[in-house]
Write an enzyme that holds these catalytic residues in place. Sequence first.
Site, PDB file in Angstrom:
ATOM      1  N   LYS A  90      -6.127 -22.074  13.110  1.00 46.67           N
ATOM      2  CA  LYS A  90      -5.262 -23.259  13.089  1.00 46.67           C
ATOM      3  C   LYS A  90      -5.334 -23.991  11.755  1.00 46.67           C
ATOM      4  O   LYS A  90      -4.486 -24.817  11.479  1.00 46.67           O
ATOM      5  CB  LYS A  90      -5.658 -24.206  14.211  1.00 46.67           C
ATOM      6  N   GLY A 107      -7.168 -34.434  24.942  1.00 49.24           N
ATOM      7  CA  GLY A 107      -6.936 -35.845  25.238  1.00 49.24           C
ATOM      8  C   GLY A 107      -7.129 -36.161  26.716  1.00 49.24           C
ATOM      9  O   GLY A 107      -7.723 -37.181  27.071  1.00 49.24           O
ATOM     10  N   ASN A 128     -16.245 -26.901  11.473  1.00 50.20           N
ATOM     11  CA  ASN A 128     -15.388 -25.786  11.880  1.00 50.20           C
ATOM     12  C   ASN A 128     -15.515 -24.606  10.922  1.00 50.20           C
ATOM     13  O   ASN A 128     -15.452 -23.445  11.344  1.00 50.20           O
ATOM     14  CB  ASN A 128     -13.924 -26.242  11.963  1.00 50.20           C
ATOM     15  N   THR A 154       5.619 -36.909  26.298  1.00 52.04           N
ATOM     16  CA  THR A 154       6.455 -36.610  27.462  1.00 52.04           C
ATOM     17  C   THR A 154       5.650 -36.965  28.708  1.00 52.04           C
ATOM     18  O   THR A 154       4.421 -36.826  28.722  1.00 52.04           O
ATOM     19  CB  THR A 154       6.833 -35.125  27.462  1.00 52.04           C
ATOM     20  N   SER A 194     -15.870 -32.409  18.692  1.00 48.57           N
ATOM     21  CA  SER A 194     -16.056 -30.978  18.935  1.00 48.57           C
ATOM     22  C   SER A 194     -16.677 -30.726  20.299  1.00 48.57           C
ATOM     23  O   SER A 194     -17.488 -31.509  20.777  1.00 48.57           O
ATOM     24  CB  SER A 194     -16.966 -30.351  17.866  1.00 48.57           C
ATOM     25  N   GLY A 199     -14.541 -28.535  22.506  1.00 45.03           N
ATOM     26  CA  GLY A 199     -13.478 -27.893  23.274  1.00 45.03           C
ATOM     27  C   GLY A 199     -13.185 -28.672  24.539  1.00 45.03           C
ATOM     28  O   GLY A 199     -13.614 -29.818  24.725  1.00 45.03           O
ATOM     29  N   GLU A 244     -18.441 -22.872  11.944  1.00 48.45           N
ATOM     30  CA  GLU A 244     -18.061 -22.182  13.200  1.00 48.45           C
ATOM     31  C   GLU A 244     -17.393 -20.836  12.878  1.00 48.45           C
ATOM     32  O   GLU A 244     -17.703 -19.803  13.506  1.00 48.45           O
ATOM     33  CB  GLU A 244     -17.125 -23.115  13.964  1.00 48.45           C
TER      34      GLU A 244
HETATM   35  N1  LIG Z   1      -8.368 -27.467  21.725  1.00 50.03           N
HETATM   36  C1  LIG Z   1      -9.583 -27.609  21.225  1.00 50.03           C
HETATM   37  O1  LIG Z   1     -10.542 -26.913  21.560  1.00 50.03           O
HETATM   38  C2  LIG Z   1      -9.834 -28.685  20.213  1.00 50.03           C
HETATM   39  C3  LIG Z   1      -8.791 -29.405  19.655  1.00 50.03           C
HETATM   40  N2  LIG Z   1      -9.051 -30.415  18.760  1.00 50.03           N
HETATM   41  C4  LIG Z   1      -7.967 -31.189  18.179  1.00 50.03           C
HETATM   42  O2  LIG Z   1      -7.567 -32.175  19.136  1.00 50.03           O
HETATM   43  C5  LIG Z   1      -6.156 -32.425  19.046  1.00 50.03           C
HETATM   44  C6  LIG Z   1      -5.523 -32.145  20.410  1.00 50.03           C
HETATM   45  O3  LIG Z   1      -5.755 -30.802  20.726  1.00 50.03           O
HETATM   46  P1  LIG Z   1      -5.226 -30.125  22.075  1.00 50.03           P
HETATM   47  O4  LIG Z   1      -5.608 -30.987  23.226  1.00 50.03           O
HETATM   48  O5  LIG Z   1      -5.680 -28.714  22.037  1.00 50.03           O
HETATM   49  O6  LIG Z   1      -3.649 -30.257  21.990  1.00 50.03           O
HETATM   50  P2  LIG Z   1      -2.588 -29.629  20.974  1.00 50.03           P
HETATM   51  O7  LIG Z   1      -3.153 -29.536  19.606  1.00 50.03           O
HETATM   52  O8  LIG Z   1      -2.033 -28.409  21.600  1.00 50.03           O
HETATM   53  O9  LIG Z   1      -1.485 -30.800  20.980  1.00 50.03           O
HETATM   54  C7  LIG Z   1      -0.702 -31.066  22.117  1.00 50.03           C
HETATM   55  C8  LIG Z   1      -0.474 -32.554  22.234  1.00 50.03           C
HETATM   56  O10 LIG Z   1       0.199 -33.061  21.062  1.00 50.03           O
HETATM   57  C9  LIG Z   1       1.367 -33.770  21.493  1.00 50.03           C
HETATM   58  N3  LIG Z   1       2.384 -33.713  20.456  1.00 50.03           N
HETATM   59  C10 LIG Z   1       2.823 -32.628  19.790  1.00 50.03           C
HETATM   60  N4  LIG Z   1       3.773 -32.974  18.893  1.00 50.03           N
HETATM   61  C11 LIG Z   1       3.956 -34.317  19.035  1.00 50.03           C
HETATM   62  C12 LIG Z   1       4.789 -35.266  18.401  1.00 50.03           C
HETATM   63  N5  LIG Z   1       5.625 -34.914  17.416  1.00 50.03           N
HETATM   64  N6  LIG Z   1       4.707 -36.552  18.792  1.00 50.03           N
HETATM   65  C13 LIG Z   1       3.851 -36.921  19.771  1.00 50.03           C
HETATM   66  N7  LIG Z   1       3.034 -36.066  20.408  1.00 50.03           N
HETATM   67  C14 LIG Z   1       3.076 -34.787  20.041  1.00 50.03           C
HETATM   68  C15 LIG Z   1       1.784 -33.060  22.748  1.00 50.03           C
HETATM   69  O11 LIG Z   1       2.670 -33.852  23.485  1.00 50.03           O
HETATM   70  P3  LIG Z   1       3.721 -33.165  24.513  1.00 50.03           P
HETATM   71  O12 LIG Z   1       2.944 -32.901  25.771  1.00 50.03           O
HETATM   72  O13 LIG Z   1       4.763 -34.188  24.674  1.00 50.03           O
HETATM   73  O14 LIG Z   1       4.210 -31.902  23.867  1.00 50.03           O
HETATM   74  C16 LIG Z   1       0.428 -32.874  23.420  1.00 50.03           C
HETATM   75  O15 LIG Z   1      -0.032 -34.066  24.002  1.00 50.03           O
HETATM   76  C17 LIG Z   1      -5.647 -31.497  17.947  1.00 50.03           C
HETATM   77  O16 LIG Z   1      -5.600 -32.216  16.733  1.00 50.03           O
HETATM   78  C18 LIG Z   1      -6.698 -30.409  17.868  1.00 50.03           C
HETATM   79  O17 LIG Z   1      -6.771 -29.808  16.606  1.00 50.03           O
HETATM   80  C19 LIG Z   1     -10.335 -30.777  18.430  1.00 50.03           C
HETATM   81  C20 LIG Z   1     -11.388 -30.101  18.959  1.00 50.03           C
HETATM   82  C21 LIG Z   1     -11.242 -28.990  19.859  1.00 50.03           C
HETATM   83  O1  LIG Z   2     -12.124 -27.797  16.573  1.00 52.27           O
HETATM   84  C1  LIG Z   2     -12.423 -26.907  17.316  1.00 52.27           C
HETATM   85  C2  LIG Z   2     -13.797 -26.739  17.816  1.00 52.27           C
HETATM   86  O2  LIG Z   2     -14.687 -27.566  17.194  1.00 52.27           O
HETATM   87  C3  LIG Z   2     -11.375 -25.892  17.694  1.00 52.27           C
HETATM   88  O3  LIG Z   2     -11.784 -25.113  18.747  1.00 52.27           O
HETATM   89  C4  LIG Z   2     -10.986 -25.172  16.477  1.00 52.27           C
HETATM   90  O4  LIG Z   2      -9.818 -25.847  15.987  1.00 52.27           O
HETATM   91  C5  LIG Z   2     -10.600 -23.753  16.641  1.00 52.27           C
HETATM   92  O5  LIG Z   2     -10.112 -23.386  15.388  1.00 52.27           O
HETATM   93  P1  LIG Z   2      -9.280 -22.063  15.146  1.00 52.27           P
HETATM   94  O6  LIG Z   2      -8.155 -22.087  16.139  1.00 52.27           O
HETATM   95  O7  LIG Z   2      -8.825 -22.187  13.731  1.00 52.27           O
HETATM   96  O8  LIG Z   2     -10.245 -20.931  15.378  1.00 52.27           O
END
Ligand SMILES: NC(=O)C1=CN([C@@H]2O[C@H](COP(=O)(O)OP(=O)(O)OC[C@H]3O[C@@H](n4cnc5c(N)ncnc54)[C@H](OP(=O)(O)O)[C@@H]3O)[C@@H](O)[C@H]2O)C=CC1
Ligand SMILES: O=C(CO)[C@H](O)[C@H](O)COP(=O)(O)O
Length: 494
Positions: free
Chosen positions: A271, A24, A196, A44, A138, A140, A199
């Site tokens: 995940k 985000g 995915n 938060t 997608s 990352g 992937e």
């Molecule tokens: N990481 C990656 O490579 C990729 C991730 N995604 C997807 O994007 C999304 C975000 O991923 P990522 O940035 O890795 O973060 P996370 O999946 O680790 O999520 C963390 C975020 O979720 C918030 N959160 C958790 N629980 C709650 C709740 N109950 N209410 C409100 N907010 C909450 C956290 O807030 P707080 O700081 O307050 O804890 C924080 O902002 C996920 O759905 C993930 O699957 C998609 C593509 C790639």
């Molecule tokens: O969405 C993604 C990339 O496109 C994430 O990197 C993916 O969620 C990784 O998955 P996992 O943790 O299950 O290996």
Amino acid sequence: MMRRVSDETTQKAQIGVTGLAVMGRNLARNIARHGYVTAVHNRTDAKTKALISEFGDEGTFVPGYSAQEFVDSLESPRTIIIMVKAGGPTDAVIDELAPLLSEGDILVDGGNAHFLDTRRREAALREKGIHFAGVGVSGGEEGALLGPSIMPGGSEHAYAKLGPILADIAVSVDGTPCSTHVGPDGAGHFVKMVHNGIEYADMQLIAEAYDLLRHGLGRTPKQLAEVFTTWNSGDLESFLIEITARVLAKDDPTQEGVALVDVVLDEAEQKGTGRWTVQTALDLGTPVSGIAEAVFARALSGHAEQRKAAQPVLPGPDAGAEGSGGFVAEADAEQFIDDVRAALYASKVVAYAQGFDMIRAGSLEYGWGIDPGAMATIWRGGCIIRAKFLDRIKDAYAKNAELPSLLLDPYFADAVVQGQEAWRRVVVHSVNAGIPAPGFSSSLAYYDGLRRERSSAALVQGLRDLFGAHTYKRTDRDGSFHVEWSGDGSETQS
Ligand SMILES: NC(=O)C1=CN([C@@H]2O[C@H](COP(=O)(O)OP(=O)(O)OC[C@H]3O[C@@H](n4cnc5c(N)ncnc54)[C@H](OP(=O)(O)O)[C@@H]3O)[C@@H](O)[C@H]2O)C=CC1
Ligand SMILES: O=C(CO)[C@H](O)[C@H](O)COP(=O)(O)O
């Protein structure tokens, strides 16, 4: 196009992002860097404050330290992207925001949601007049900042507003943004889920190639980094092959002369999106064996206690040792490496063919009208499975949008046919060496299953009829038939 507005105090934000973890935060920065006044919010406050203090000068951000403040900072109709953990957290955010929104506002879920959750949320919010769009993202952490591949679902109305913003922030390949409207309600998240799944399959195949060359041939991680680098300039050219070379070349930062790959715990985590792909494929009746093998291989890797207990009890060949079935003489090493490359490519083609079959099946089941060629087009850049051969997939569907299987396109048919001798040698070798290669062998079995004139399913049908009177169809007559197995052995037609 730059739309930056300098006076953030009087200006309403054009778009908001809530959920400022790695994805985000970087997506918000990407949007702001493209000139959009961007409202930012996190459950938060710490992540919001950190974003403003570390990157606040990259664009115009409007921080919101409560849901109300965040919503109020947005121009109407509002566009809000949710980027939080999938499942309960996404529902929690929707439940908090929805009462604060107005009819016509657009709520976007950019996380990895299950497409059935997206369908449920879309229907519920539609009743309140709120447009809900499930959008797969997608790429990352780096992709989110520099240009991801984006798979937007949702209504045409939502896409009309959202599409240009997403096209701005997505990466472009040959001048075409890697973002296009996938289809209504859950279509975008369905396609992201299959992405995915592919992937998972792709990484499993790469890991098997590594295992065969490392433990079958005794090559070091550094030597293999060079092999993967070479492969990355041919048919296999892709982001995953490129980063495989990087991981294999990396030394343990805490110990000199030790490869990082040798100190990483060999238990792959997941995940959920790979597992969802397989569960959904089972419901759709689409054989995605490459993805299933990848999910199961991760599951097996996680059963550390079982694996440890099995080691002294279940012997096998001494992989790669001279005199064992898995031995490759140094004189044959180059040939073996090239065989593994060919097997990897052929297996990869099968995995993508299965993924595209699943997209077609899902699109038919839910009436989404997904264009498979458009999916290949938006996967050419930004995403984790970006690869040179996605251009070929795009071309294959441009030539024939109704292609029954990617494997029947002349280019891909030729690729697997040309690779099959090497592919068979590698599978035989893996068996003789006792090195598991479930991705290679299941994709070869799929290839053989697809091309057989008659399958062994005839016997399965006979068995089903015998024990359960389930009936069978005949090759020479229409209708359903049953043998009186416990009677006079005659055949009746039902
Ligand atoms: N990481 C990656 O490579 C990729 C991730 N995604 C997807 O994007 C999304 C975000 O991923 P990522 O940035 O890795 O973060 P996370 O999946 O680790 O999520 C963390 C975020 O979720 C918030 N959160 C958790 N629980 C709650 C709740 N109950 N209410 C409100 N907010 C909450 C956290 O807030 P707080 O700081 O307050 O804890 C924080 O902002 C996920 O759905 C993930 O699957 C998609 C593509 C790639
Ligand atoms: O969405 C993604 C990339 O496109 C994430 O990197 C993916 O969620 C990784 O998955 P996992 O943790 O299950 O290996």
